[in-house]
Design a protein around this motif. Structure first.
Motif, PDB file in Angstrom:
ATOM      1  N   PRO A 154      28.741   1.743 -72.793  1.00 24.39           N
ATOM      2  CA  PRO A 154      28.811   2.592 -71.603  1.00 24.39           C
ATOM      3  C   PRO A 154      27.463   2.574 -70.861  1.00 24.39           C
ATOM      4  O   PRO A 154      26.430   2.334 -71.497  1.00 24.39           O
ATOM      5  CB  PRO A 154      29.100   3.990 -72.178  1.00 24.39           C
ATOM      6  CG  PRO A 154      28.717   3.930 -73.615  1.00 24.39           C
ATOM      7  CD  PRO A 154      28.846   2.499 -74.032  1.00 24.39           C
ATOM      8  N   PRO A 155      27.446   2.705 -69.557  1.00 26.85           N
ATOM      9  CA  PRO A 155      28.557   3.078 -68.679  1.00 26.85           C
ATOM     10  C   PRO A 155      29.398   1.891 -68.231  1.00 26.85           C
ATOM     11  O   PRO A 155      30.215   2.035 -67.328  1.00 26.85           O
ATOM     12  CB  PRO A 155      27.831   3.695 -67.489  1.00 26.85           C
ATOM     13  CG  PRO A 155      26.578   2.879 -67.384  1.00 26.85           C
ATOM     14  CD  PRO A 155      26.173   2.582 -68.797  1.00 26.85           C
ATOM     15  N   CYS A 156      29.199   0.727 -68.848  1.00 29.03           N
ATOM     16  CA  CYS A 156      29.959  -0.453 -68.423  1.00 29.03           C
ATOM     17  C   CYS A 156      31.407  -0.338 -68.902  1.00 29.03           C
ATOM     18  O   CYS A 156      31.705   0.363 -69.865  1.00 29.03           O
ATOM     19  CB  CYS A 156      29.324  -1.727 -68.987  1.00 29.03           C
ATOM     20  SG  CYS A 156      27.658  -1.988 -68.394  1.00 29.03           S
ATOM     21  N   GLN A 157      32.257  -1.055 -68.224  1.00 31.00           N
ATOM     22  CA  GLN A 157      33.656  -1.127 -68.612  1.00 31.00           C
ATOM     23  C   GLN A 157      34.089  -2.587 -68.562  1.00 31.00           C
ATOM     24  O   GLN A 157      33.491  -3.380 -67.835  1.00 31.00           O
ATOM     25  CB  GLN A 157      34.515  -0.297 -67.660  1.00 31.00           C
ATOM     26  CG  GLN A 157      34.214   1.191 -67.755  1.00 31.00           C
ATOM     27  CD  GLN A 157      34.934   1.991 -66.701  1.00 31.00           C
ATOM     28  OE1 GLN A 157      36.018   1.618 -66.266  1.00 31.00           O
ATOM     29  NE2 GLN A 157      34.323   3.076 -66.281  1.00 31.00           N
ATOM     30  N   ALA A 209      30.389  -1.929 -63.784  1.00 31.43           N
ATOM     31  CA  ALA A 209      29.792  -0.597 -63.951  1.00 31.43           C
ATOM     32  C   ALA A 209      29.922   0.149 -62.630  1.00 31.43           C
ATOM     33  O   ALA A 209      29.996  -0.471 -61.564  1.00 31.43           O
ATOM     34  CB  ALA A 209      28.330  -0.729 -64.352  1.00 31.43           C
ATOM     35  N   PRO A 210      29.947   1.496 -62.683  1.00 34.66           N
ATOM     36  CA  PRO A 210      30.045   2.267 -61.438  1.00 34.66           C
ATOM     37  C   PRO A 210      28.838   2.012 -60.530  1.00 34.66           C
ATOM     38  O   PRO A 210      27.729   1.796 -61.025  1.00 34.66           O
ATOM     39  CB  PRO A 210      30.049   3.731 -61.924  1.00 34.66           C
ATOM     40  CG  PRO A 210      30.319   3.683 -63.378  1.00 34.66           C
ATOM     41  CD  PRO A 210      29.886   2.349 -63.876  1.00 34.66           C
ATOM     42  N   GLU A 255      25.528   3.611 -61.090  1.00 32.29           N
ATOM     43  CA  GLU A 255      24.665   3.115 -62.182  1.00 32.29           C
ATOM     44  C   GLU A 255      24.147   1.703 -61.902  1.00 32.29           C
ATOM     45  O   GLU A 255      23.243   1.235 -62.591  1.00 32.29           O
ATOM     46  CB  GLU A 255      25.467   3.051 -63.501  1.00 32.29           C
ATOM     47  CG  GLU A 255      26.241   4.292 -63.836  1.00 32.29           C
ATOM     48  CD  GLU A 255      25.363   5.346 -64.490  1.00 32.29           C
ATOM     49  OE1 GLU A 255      24.224   5.011 -64.859  1.00 32.29           O
ATOM     50  OE2 GLU A 255      25.827   6.477 -64.605  1.00 32.29           O
ATOM     51  N   LEU A 269      21.267  -3.090 -66.906  1.00 34.39           N
ATOM     52  CA  LEU A 269      22.578  -3.048 -67.560  1.00 34.39           C
ATOM     53  C   LEU A 269      22.856  -4.371 -68.290  1.00 34.39           C
ATOM     54  O   LEU A 269      23.455  -4.380 -69.363  1.00 34.39           O
ATOM     55  CB  LEU A 269      23.677  -2.750 -66.530  1.00 34.39           C
ATOM     56  CG  LEU A 269      23.654  -1.318 -65.987  1.00 34.39           C
ATOM     57  CD1 LEU A 269      24.575  -1.188 -64.778  1.00 34.39           C
ATOM     58  CD2 LEU A 269      24.071  -0.314 -67.062  1.00 34.39           C
ATOM     59  N   ASP A 280      21.128  -4.099 -71.544  1.00 34.02           N
ATOM     60  CA  ASP A 280      21.885  -3.225 -72.467  1.00 34.02           C
ATOM     61  C   ASP A 280      23.065  -3.995 -73.051  1.00 34.02           C
ATOM     62  O   ASP A 280      23.318  -3.951 -74.251  1.00 34.02           O
ATOM     63  CB  ASP A 280      22.423  -1.993 -71.733  1.00 34.02           C
ATOM     64  CG  ASP A 280      21.323  -0.983 -71.477  1.00 34.02           C
ATOM     65  OD1 ASP A 280      20.247  -1.126 -72.084  1.00 34.02           O
ATOM     66  OD2 ASP A 280      21.536  -0.078 -70.652  1.00 34.02           O
ATOM     67  N   CYS A 281      23.794  -4.679 -72.171  1.00 35.37           N
ATOM     68  CA  CYS A 281      24.983  -5.433 -72.621  1.00 35.37           C
ATOM     69  C   CYS A 281      24.566  -6.525 -73.611  1.00 35.37           C
ATOM     70  O   CYS A 281      25.233  -6.745 -74.620  1.00 35.37           O
ATOM     71  CB  CYS A 281      25.703  -6.069 -71.440  1.00 35.37           C
ATOM     72  SG  CYS A 281      26.610  -4.896 -70.467  1.00 35.37           S
TER      73      CYS A 281
END
Lengths: 206, 79
Positions: free
Chosen positions: A15-18, A30-31, A34, A44, A47-48
Motif C-alpha cells: 500500500p498505497p499501491c494497487q 497508486a492514487p 500519493e 513508490l 517501496d515496490c
C-alpha cells in the motif's frame, strides 16, 4: 484518479499501491494524491522494489492514468511479458562519474585556426580521459558478471548502469566498495539498487 | 563544496538529498523507464519546469500504409 507506476507479475503490492490485472501480469498503480510528482513516483517504485521480485517501471517523469496504461498494455502483451521475463528479479546499480573540476581557462587564441586547433586538442584530451575512466570502471566491474550493462555519456561525464539480480545486489555493491578505487580527476558516485530504469526497452521503435 | 572522489549512496538517500550531484543523479533516472505517451515533465530538484506531450507513432512504414483508410492513388491511365 489512479496513476500507473509499472508492471509486475506479483498480485500483491505494498500500500498505497494497487494491482490491476492486465493479462498475464499486473499493472501497479497508486492514487494521484500519493503519486503526484516524479519523485513521489520514484519513491513508490523503491517501496515496490523492496517487496516485488520484478518491477518494470514506467518513467517517473511521466504521469499516465491507469485506464490509458491498461489500453497501452493490452496492445503489447507479448512484448511486456518478454520484458518481465528478461528482467526477472533485476535491479540496477549505477556508477556516475563527473570531472572533479572545470578545465583550466585557455589563454586567448591567436586566431581562428589556433582556436580550432586548441579545441580539437581539448576534445581529444577529454575523449582520452573518458576512455581511461571507462577502462578503470570496466576493471572494477569485471568480477560482478552483470546480466546486462548500459552506458550513457553526457557532457564530460559517464554513467554506467549494471543489471544484477535482486539477491546479488548487496554482494555486488560490497564488491564494488572493495574493488573500486578513486580515479584521479573524477568524482564517482555509486548508487543502487534501483528498479531497472535503464533496461526497460520493449523493442519498439519510435 | 567539492564532491568526494568516491562515495556510495542508497537510492532513498539520493532521492531525499538536495545536493547538486545527487539531485542530478536522480533527475537523470526520472526520464528512464517505460514511456507510454511521451508526456514528460522536465524537472529540476522536483520543480516541474516544462511539460511536453509527444504523441509517438510506433509502427513501420509498411504497417502504416496497410492501415490507411484509402488506397494509394493509382497512376492515371488513358481511358
Amino acid at each position: 484518479m489512479m496513476i500507473a507506476l509499472g508492471l509486475t507479475v506479483s498480485r500483491f503490492v505494498p500500500p498505497p499501491c494497487q494491482a490491476l490485472r492486465c493479462g498475464g501480469f499486473q499493472l501497479v498503480c497508486a492514487p494521484l494524491a500519493e503519486a503526484g510528482s516524479p519523485r513521489d513516483r520514484m519513491r513508490l517504485h523503491l517501496d515496490c522494489a523492496r517487496w516485488l521480485p520484478t518491477l518494470l517501471p514506467f518513467a517517473p517523469a511521466e504521469r499516465t492514468g491507469a485506464e490509458q496504461a491498461v489500453l497501452w498494455c493490452a496492445a503489447r502483451r507479448d512484448r511486456i511479458e518478454a520484458a518481465l521475463a528478461r528482467l526477472e528479479g533485476g535491479r540496477q546499480l549505477s556508477l556516475a562519474a563527473g570531472p572533479v573540476a572545470e578545465p583550466p581557462a585557455q589563454p586567448q587564441a591567436a586566431g581562428g585556426a589556433d582556436w580550432l586547433r586548441r579545441r580539437a586538442a581539448l576534445l581529444r584530451e577529454r575523449a582520452q580521459a573518458l576512455e581511461r575512466l571507462r577502462a578503470e570502471l570496466g576493471t572494477a566491474c569485471e568480477g560482478l558478471a552483470p546480466r546486462d550493462r548500459r552506458e550513457d555519456s553526457r557532457g564530460d561525464g559517464l554513467r554506467l548502469h549494471l543489471l544484477v539480480g535482486r539477491e546479488e545486489a548487496a554482494a555486488a555493491l560490497e564488491r564494488l566498495r572493495q574493488g573500486l578505487a578513486p580515479v584521479p580527476g573524477w568524482s564517482l558516485t555509486v548508487s543502487g539498487p534501483w528498479p531497472p530504469y535503464d533496461f526497460t526497452d520493449l523493442g519498439e521503435v519510435a | 563544496m567539492a564532491d568526494p572522489p568516491l562515495r556510495f549512496v542508497r537510492p532513498e538517500e539520493a532521492l531525499s538529498s538536495r545536493e547538486g550531484t545527487l539531485v542530478e543523479l536522480v533527475d537523470g533516472l526520472l526520464a528512464r523507464g517505460v514511456v507510454i505517451r511521451g508526456e514528460i515533465w522536465l524537472t529540476v530538484a522536483d520543480v516541474e519546469l516544462v511539460f511536453l506531450r509527444l504523441d509517438l507513432l510506433l509502427t513501420s512504414p509498411e504497417a502504416l500504409a496497410a492501415d490507411r483508410p484509402f488506397p494509394p492513388a493509382s497512376p492515371l491511365r488513358p481511358s
